[in-house]
Design an enzyme around this catalytic site. Structure first.
Site, PDB file in Angstrom:
ATOM      1  CB  CYS A 138      -0.889  -0.018   1.246  1.00 43.24           C
ATOM      2  SG  CYS A 138      -1.940   1.448   1.399  1.00 43.24           S
ATOM      3  CG  HIS A 180      -5.544  -2.203  -1.489  1.00 40.41           C
ATOM      4  ND1 HIS A 180      -4.460  -2.806  -0.898  1.00 40.41           N
ATOM      5  CD2 HIS A 180      -5.352  -0.867  -1.322  1.00 40.41           C
ATOM      6  CE1 HIS A 180      -3.655  -1.885  -0.390  1.00 40.41           C
ATOM      7  NE2 HIS A 180      -4.172  -0.686  -0.640  1.00 40.41           N
ATOM      8  CD  GLU A 181      -6.641   1.554  -4.155  1.00 38.24           C
ATOM      9  OE1 GLU A 181      -6.822   2.565  -3.443  1.00 38.24           O
ATOM     10  OE2 GLU A 181      -5.543   0.977  -4.240  1.00 38.24           O
ATOM     11  CG  HIS A 184      -7.297   2.778   1.045  1.00 39.48           C
ATOM     12  ND1 HIS A 184      -6.516   3.064   2.137  1.00 39.48           N
ATOM     13  CD2 HIS A 184      -6.463   2.226   0.119  1.00 39.48           C
ATOM     14  CE1 HIS A 184      -5.259   2.692   1.887  1.00 39.48           C
ATOM     15  NE2 HIS A 184      -5.201   2.178   0.673  1.00 39.48           N
TER      16      HIS A 184
HETATM   17 ZN    ZN Z   1      -3.565   1.285  -0.169  1.00 39.43          ZN
END
Ligand code: ZN
Length: 225
Positions: A138, A180-181, A184
């Site tokens: 990341c 993953h995004e 966030h």
């Molecule tokens: Zn990330």
């Protein structure tokens, strides 16, 4: 050592930014010289739930912000960037994976090019029970990488910057980037889902474990891949 149970883990609080503050911060970002710094783990913006996009930015400012995020992602370099990573608690992420990758790794990771996408208010649901564990990193956790088991296939819904509702299925590495995004934007970092014993400094990863799959690392470091 603490006897506190993991059940005490609290959910991320929602951002308390007003619409005006979002617009002002976005305008400052696009007006600044050069690219914004990518905020690092420990900054509270990465641990708050970002606000849904509800027209806080007009079309011109939104387009300029998306362009800035794309340039920031390319320069990093990375395959995804969420608005909180440049300090803005807004449900917006950009994704693009057109980097060269060696063939064996690409095959093992089901990694095929992902054309550029900007997603507002994305959400995903796993499709089927397939899970795959691979090292990922990341831009907001500089210097480290760890194995995360993630759904192999997800269905995602989002709004495009032009306001169109979109929905698509993503597989393999593309599905990993989407998860993953999107995570966030809920204040979740990949480390929250990672195999703790797989954690590697980038130097150790590069020297020892940069194989297409994490099986050797799993045996040596003592985690299940
Ligand atoms: Zn990330």
């Amino acid at each position: 050592m603490s006897t506190r149970s993991p059940a005490h883990r609290t959910a991320a609080p929602e951002s308390d930014w007003s619409a005006a503050r979002i617009a002002e911060a976005a305008a400052e970002l696009v007006a600044a010289d050069g690219l914004p710094p990518i905020v690092q783990a420990g900054h509270p913006v990465l641990r708050t739930r970002a606000l849904a996009f509800e027209g806080q930015l007009d079309a011109e400012l939104l387009d300029a912000l998306v362009l800035l995020m794309r340039r920031t992602m390319h320069a990093a370099p990375g395959v995804g960037l969420a608005a909180p990573q440049i300090g803005l608690p807004l449900r917006l992420a950009v994704l693009e994976d057109t980097w060269a990758s060696d063939e064996e790794s690409a095959r093992a990771r089901h990694r095929v090019p992902l054309p550029f996408l900007a997603m507002l208010n994305p959400a995903y649901t796993p499709v089927g029970d397939g899970r795959a564990g691979f090292y990922e990193g990341c831009l907001s956790v500089r210097g480290y990488t760890a194995v995360v088991r993630r759904a192999d296939v997800v269905r995602a819904q989002w709004t495009a910057p032009d306001g169109a509702a979109r929905s698509a299925e993503f597989t393999g590495w593309q599905a990993r980037i989407v998860q993953h995004e999107t995570d966030h934007l809920a204040g979740t970092l990949y480390l929250d889902r990672a195999e703790p014993r797989s954690l590697c400094a980038n130097e150790e990863y590069t020297a020892r474990w940069a194989q297409p799959t994490p099986e050797r690392a799993a045996r040596a470091l003592g985690f299940s891949a």
